[in-house]
Design a protein around this motif. Structure first.
Motif, PDB file in Angstrom:
ATOM      1  N   SER A 225       8.878   1.673   3.704  1.00 50.94           N
ATOM      2  CA  SER A 225       9.656   2.996   3.621  1.00 50.94           C
ATOM      3  C   SER A 225       8.547   4.165   3.727  1.00 50.94           C
ATOM      4  N   VAL A 226       9.269   5.385   4.021  1.00 49.54           N
ATOM      5  CA  VAL A 226       8.499   6.680   4.107  1.00 49.54           C
ATOM      6  C   VAL A 226       9.294   7.501   3.526  1.00 49.54           C
ATOM      7  N   GLN A 227       8.551   8.413   2.694  1.00 51.01           N
ATOM      8  CA  GLN A 227       9.033   9.550   1.938  1.00 51.01           C
ATOM      9  C   GLN A 227       8.547  10.830   2.615  1.00 51.01           C
ATOM     10  N   LEU A 228       9.392  11.847   3.068  1.00 50.72           N
ATOM     11  CA  LEU A 228       9.187  13.157   3.598  1.00 50.72           C
ATOM     12  C   LEU A 228       8.953  14.258   2.539  1.00 50.72           C
TER      13      LEU A 228
ATOM     14  N   HIS B 163       4.597  10.247   2.317  1.00 53.65           N
ATOM     15  CA  HIS B 163       4.128   9.084   1.557  1.00 53.65           C
ATOM     16  C   HIS B 163       4.794   7.720   2.431  1.00 53.65           C
ATOM     17  N   VAL B 164       3.916   6.998   2.617  1.00 51.50           N
ATOM     18  CA  VAL B 164       4.307   5.795   3.335  1.00 51.50           C
ATOM     19  C   VAL B 164       3.836   4.454   2.659  1.00 51.50           C
TER      20      VAL B 164
ATOM     21  N   PRO C   7       2.063  13.274  -6.849  1.00 50.34           N
ATOM     22  CA  PRO C   7       1.185  11.988  -7.140  1.00 50.34           C
ATOM     23  C   PRO C   7       1.912  10.923  -6.499  1.00 50.34           C
ATOM     24  N   ILE C   8       1.199  10.033  -5.932  1.00 43.60           N
ATOM     25  CA  ILE C   8       1.623   8.570  -5.309  1.00 43.60           C
ATOM     26  C   ILE C   8       2.435   7.845  -6.469  1.00 43.60           C
TER      27      ILE C   8
ATOM     28  N   TYR D 114       0.804  -1.022   0.076  1.00 44.49           N
ATOM     29  CA  TYR D 114      -0.056   0.148  -0.117  1.00 44.49           C
ATOM     30  C   TYR D 114       0.870   1.087   0.113  1.00 44.49           C
ATOM     31  N   PHE D 115       0.707   2.130  -0.998  1.00 45.38           N
ATOM     32  CA  PHE D 115       1.374   3.422  -1.037  1.00 45.38           C
ATOM     33  C   PHE D 115       0.464   4.518  -0.708  1.00 45.38           C
TER      34      PHE D 115
END
Length: 120
Positions: free
Chosen positions: A106-109, A91-92, A116-117, A78-79
């Motif tokens: 993963s995590v994006q800051l 975004h996780v 967009p995902i 799941y994004f």
């Protein structure tokens, strides 16, 4: 009768591809649901553990799922776009295995509502 069965199976496959995306590929972006929020809540501590120190210094972080995409693998990735408060987004990526166990991959800051995902 065989034609009916073939058409029924073909329609089922088309519906599955539409709802989940092709196996291995990312499905379309969908609005977050209560189930998506429960998934985020279930791994909250893991998400917080991947954020840099001081990220939540202004207030206790809210983690509100906004939208998501799915990738069918041996389980589901799941994004998820998550609002953390003060109009900040991350975004996780959460992997949920076939037994239903979930973990943060993963995590994006420094994301925005309009980002967009994408696969990460």
């Amino acid at each position: 009768m065989q034609t009916f069965v073939f058409v029924a199976v073909a329609l089922s496959v088309v519906c599955l591809v539409e709802s989940r995306g092709l196996a291995g590929g990312l499905g379309r972006t969908k609005n977050a649901t209560p189930q998506t929020q429960r998934l985020v809540d279930s791994v909250r501590d893991e998400i917080l553990g991947q954020l840099p120190l001081g990220y939540d210094r202004e207030q206790p972080l809210q983690l509100t799922a906004v939208s998501y995409r799915e990738q069918v693998v041996a389980g589901v990735n799941y994004f998820i776009k998550v609002e953390t408060g003060f109009n900040r987004y991350i975004h996780v990526r959460i992997y949920k295995d076939l037994r239903g166990d979930a973990s943060v991959t993963s995590v994006q800051l420094e994301k925005t509502l309009s980002d967009p995902i994408e696969y990460f």
